[in-house]
Design an enzyme around this catalytic site. Structure first.
Site, PDB file in Angstrom:
ATOM      1  N   HIS A  39      -2.702   6.861   3.491  1.00 41.80           N
ATOM      2  CA  HIS A  39      -3.288   5.649   2.910  1.00 41.80           C
ATOM      3  C   HIS A  39      -4.601   5.374   3.653  1.00 41.80           C
ATOM      4  CE1 HIS A  39      -4.113   1.674   1.699  1.00 41.80           C
ATOM      5  NE2 HIS A  39      -3.643   1.092   2.776  1.00 41.80           N
TER       6      HIS A  39
ATOM      7  N   CYS B 163       0.825  -1.216   0.000  1.00 42.96           N
ATOM      8  CA  CYS B 163       0.000   0.000   0.000  1.00 42.96           C
ATOM      9  C   CYS B 163       0.855   1.260   0.000  1.00 42.96           C
ATOM     10  CB  CYS B 163      -0.918   0.007   1.208  1.00 42.96           C
ATOM     11  SG  CYS B 163      -1.919  -1.465   1.307  1.00 42.96           S
TER      12      CYS B 163
ATOM     13  N   ASN C 299     -10.360   0.342   1.406  1.00 45.72           N
ATOM     14  CA  ASN C 299      -8.888   0.381   1.287  1.00 45.72           C
ATOM     15  C   ASN C 299      -8.518  -0.098  -0.119  1.00 45.72           C
ATOM     16  OD1 ASN C 299      -6.176  -0.280   1.296  1.00 45.72           O
ATOM     17  ND2 ASN C 299      -6.196  -1.245   3.315  1.00 45.72           N
TER      18      ASN C 299
HETATM   19  N1  ACO Z   1     -17.928  -8.305  11.186  1.00 41.83           N
HETATM   20  C1  ACO Z   1     -18.255  -8.693  12.427  1.00 41.83           C
HETATM   21  N2  ACO Z   1     -17.356  -9.156  13.300  1.00 41.83           N
HETATM   22  C2  ACO Z   1     -16.079  -9.229  12.891  1.00 41.83           C
HETATM   23  C3  ACO Z   1     -15.667  -8.857  11.603  1.00 41.83           C
HETATM   24  C4  ACO Z   1     -16.663  -8.383  10.719  1.00 41.83           C
HETATM   25  N3  ACO Z   1     -16.392  -7.975   9.474  1.00 41.83           N
HETATM   26  N4  ACO Z   1     -14.331  -9.038  11.497  1.00 41.83           N
HETATM   27  C5  ACO Z   1     -13.910  -9.520  12.683  1.00 41.83           C
HETATM   28  N5  ACO Z   1     -14.965  -9.640  13.519  1.00 41.83           N
HETATM   29  C6  ACO Z   1     -14.986 -10.127  14.886  1.00 41.83           C
HETATM   30  C7  ACO Z   1     -13.836 -11.045  15.209  1.00 41.83           C
HETATM   31  O1  ACO Z   1     -14.150 -12.357  14.808  1.00 41.83           O
HETATM   32  C8  ACO Z   1     -13.758 -10.905  16.704  1.00 41.83           C
HETATM   33  O2  ACO Z   1     -14.770 -11.678  17.274  1.00 41.83           O
HETATM   34  P1  ACO Z   1     -14.507 -12.452  18.672  1.00 41.83           P
HETATM   35  O3  ACO Z   1     -14.229 -11.367  19.667  1.00 41.83           O
HETATM   36  O4  ACO Z   1     -15.797 -13.166  18.880  1.00 41.83           O
HETATM   37  O5  ACO Z   1     -13.320 -13.323  18.417  1.00 41.83           O
HETATM   38  C9  ACO Z   1     -14.125  -9.438  16.944  1.00 41.83           C
HETATM   39  O6  ACO Z   1     -14.808  -8.997  15.753  1.00 41.83           O
HETATM   40  C10 ACO Z   1     -12.942  -8.550  17.162  1.00 41.83           C
HETATM   41  O7  ACO Z   1     -11.972  -8.852  16.162  1.00 41.83           O
HETATM   42  P2  ACO Z   1     -10.637  -8.047  16.064  1.00 41.83           P
HETATM   43  O8  ACO Z   1      -9.831  -8.579  14.925  1.00 41.83           O
HETATM   44  O9  ACO Z   1     -10.006  -7.987  17.421  1.00 41.83           O
HETATM   45  O10 ACO Z   1     -11.213  -6.606  15.706  1.00 41.83           O
HETATM   46  P3  ACO Z   1     -10.454  -5.254  15.707  1.00 41.83           P
HETATM   47  O11 ACO Z   1     -11.119  -4.314  16.633  1.00 41.83           O
HETATM   48  O12 ACO Z   1      -8.968  -5.427  15.819  1.00 41.83           O
HETATM   49  O13 ACO Z   1     -10.760  -4.738  14.237  1.00 41.83           O
HETATM   50  C11 ACO Z   1      -9.676  -4.596  12.111  1.00 41.83           C
HETATM   51  C12 ACO Z   1     -10.318  -5.505  13.121  1.00 41.83           C
HETATM   52  C13 ACO Z   1     -10.719  -3.603  11.602  1.00 41.83           C
HETATM   53  C14 ACO Z   1      -9.186  -5.427  10.943  1.00 41.83           C
HETATM   54  C15 ACO Z   1      -8.515  -3.831  12.790  1.00 41.83           C
HETATM   55  O14 ACO Z   1      -7.640  -4.731  13.431  1.00 41.83           O
HETATM   56  C16 ACO Z   1      -7.722  -3.041  11.817  1.00 41.83           C
HETATM   57  O15 ACO Z   1      -8.212  -2.105  11.239  1.00 41.83           O
HETATM   58  N6  ACO Z   1      -6.444  -3.359  11.616  1.00 41.83           N
HETATM   59  C17 ACO Z   1      -5.648  -2.734  10.612  1.00 41.83           C
HETATM   60  C18 ACO Z   1      -5.930  -3.469   9.352  1.00 41.83           C
HETATM   61  C19 ACO Z   1      -5.578  -2.689   8.160  1.00 41.83           C
HETATM   62  O16 ACO Z   1      -5.811  -1.520   8.077  1.00 41.83           O
HETATM   63  N7  ACO Z   1      -5.010  -3.385   7.211  1.00 41.83           N
HETATM   64  C20 ACO Z   1      -4.612  -2.871   6.022  1.00 41.83           C
HETATM   65  C21 ACO Z   1      -3.453  -1.944   6.197  1.00 41.83           C
HETATM   66  S1  ACO Z   1      -2.149  -2.268   5.153  1.00 41.83           S
HETATM   67  C22 ACO Z   1      -2.882  -2.353   3.754  1.00 41.83           C
HETATM   68  O17 ACO Z   1      -3.650  -1.484   3.459  1.00 41.83           O
HETATM   69  C23 ACO Z   1      -2.676  -3.487   2.875  1.00 41.83           C
END
Ligand code: ACO
Length: 342
Positions: free
Chosen positions: A260, A111, A290
């Site tokens: 980004h 990215c 994204n």
């Molecule tokens: N809908 C509903 N529930 C979900 C979803 C969804 N789409 N996705 C995950 N969950 C659930 C999980 O299963 C978990 O459930 P559990 O507690 O029963 O196990 C719960 O939500 C919490 O999951 P986490 O992964 O801890 O959620 P988090 O608050 O960390 O959010 C996210 C996840 C949005 C992916 C976050 O970690 C994030 O934004 N990280 C950065 C990711 C990113 O930006 N990546 C790309 C950057 S680099 C690039 O662009 C290539």
């Protein structure tokens, strides 16, 4: 000699996919996606390709500058989702636009690819090797998303954005800083093709190690979301601070930061950590999700077309992503980049 941005362009697929539509595919909800990411919709390629989106974005930039295709010496395409290993996206853009004089290559830096592309084009223009360059970030991430994984499939979208850069006596691109850390590459992966030949052991891993592709792995995105989140906050802060130092532009004088577009909460966290007003950070991820290497130039083109960029504005373009990679470019906007045909 320096380089400056003289035009922008972007293109996104026709098909819009809402959070409600995703909730029919996987166990998720509009409320979860909006709260955790800020995203409401994204564009998904149905008939478009990475190359067709890249060419459309590049053409808009070229038309904006009122230049003929022959005026372009260099095309750099940043992507992690090329249509083919060869011909490259940049060569496809060249063929579509008719930029017969251009040298073309693709650049693969996750990215952060667009910021890396601006750095490469800036260096080539400063060295005198080329006079005009198109840098395009283009992706169809939808082809590497696991549409059964709710943890990732809600995050990504498709699109392309481009800038046209030109040699100039005054610096438009004031400073570019980049960094990489392959030791943390396993946080964000899209496996490639396995080694497959008459001498290979079908059960062995291609490269071993935490980020090597194994013969059994499908080529889809997997991610440790929380590690990526932590990495991203630090990477954005470092990129802004280093680009600001190198350019001699105090952070308080940066008019807009164009990060980004990965997640609103990442951007909120950076704003609060750096004690910067949230409004300084431009976001359009609510509409496009994204789009990896395309997200910064799509945002820049949107800002340009909405009249949000003014002569002399200092802009910090900040990328971070797979590799891991990160980088920032400090740009001084010139009014000549704000012109559109028709
Ligand atoms: N809908 C509903 N529930 C979900 C979803 C969804 N789409 N996705 C995950 N969950 C659930 C999980 O299963 C978990 O459930 P559990 O507690 O029963 O196990 C719960 O939500 C919490 O999951 P986490 O992964 O801890 O959620 P988090 O608050 O960390 O959010 C996210 C996840 C949005 C992916 C976050 O970690 C994030 O934004 N990280 C950065 C990711 C990113 O930006 N990546 C790309 C950057 S680099 C690039 O662009 C290539």
């Amino acid at each position: 000699m320096f380089s400056t941005i003289i035009a922008t362009g972007s293109a996104v697929p026709q098909r819009e996919v809402t959070n409600a539509e995703l909730a029919q595919l996987v166990d998720t909800s509009d409320e979860w996606i909006v709260t955790r990411t800020g995203m409401s919709r994204r564009r998904i390629a149905v008939t478009e390709t990475t190359s067709s989106l890249a060419a459309a974005a590049a053409r808009r930039a070229l038309d904006g500058a009122g230049l003929s295709p022959d005026a372009v010496d260099l095309i750099v395409a940043a992507t992690v989702t090329p249509d083919n290993f060869t011909p490259t996206v940049s060569c496809q853009v060249q063929a579509t636009l008719g930029c017969a004089r251009a040298t073309c290559f693709d650049l693969w830096a996750g990215c952060s690819g667009f910021v890396y592309g601006v750095k490469v084009a800036d260096a080539m223009i400063r060295s005198g090797a080329v006079s005009r360059a198109i840098v395009v970030g283009a992706e169809t991430l939808s082809r590497v998303v696991d549409w059964t994984d709710r943890g990732t499939c809600v995050l990504f979208g498709d699109g392309a954005g481009a800038v046209l850069m030109e040699a100039s006596p005054a610096p438009g691109v004031m400073a570019c800083v980049t960094g990489s850390d392959g030791t943390r590459g396993g946080f964000l992966r899209i496996p490639g093709l396995p080694i497959r030949n008459p001498w290979a052991d079908a059960t062995s891993s291609t490269s071993g190690g935490a980020s090597g592709a194994s013969a059994a792995e499908p080529s889809v995105i997997s991610m440790d979301g929380q590690e990526v989140f932590r990495f991203a906050v630090g990477a954005i802060q470092w990129s802004i601070e280093e680009a600001s130092k190198l350019a001699g532009v105090p952070i308080g004088r940066i008019r807009r930061i164009v990060p980004h577009q990965a997640n609103n909460r990442i951007i909120d966290a950076v704003a609060s950590r750096m004690r910067l007003p949230r409004e300084v950070f431009y976001t359009n991820l609510q509409h496009y999700g994204n789009t990896s290497a395309a997200s910064i130039p799509i945002a820049l083109d949107e800002m340009n077309r909405q009249g949000l960029l003014h002569n002399g504005d200092h802009l910090a373009l900040v990328g971070f992503g797979g590799g891991l990679t990160w980088g920032g470019a400090m740009v001084r906007w010139t009014a000549s980049a704000t012109r559109f045909p028709g």
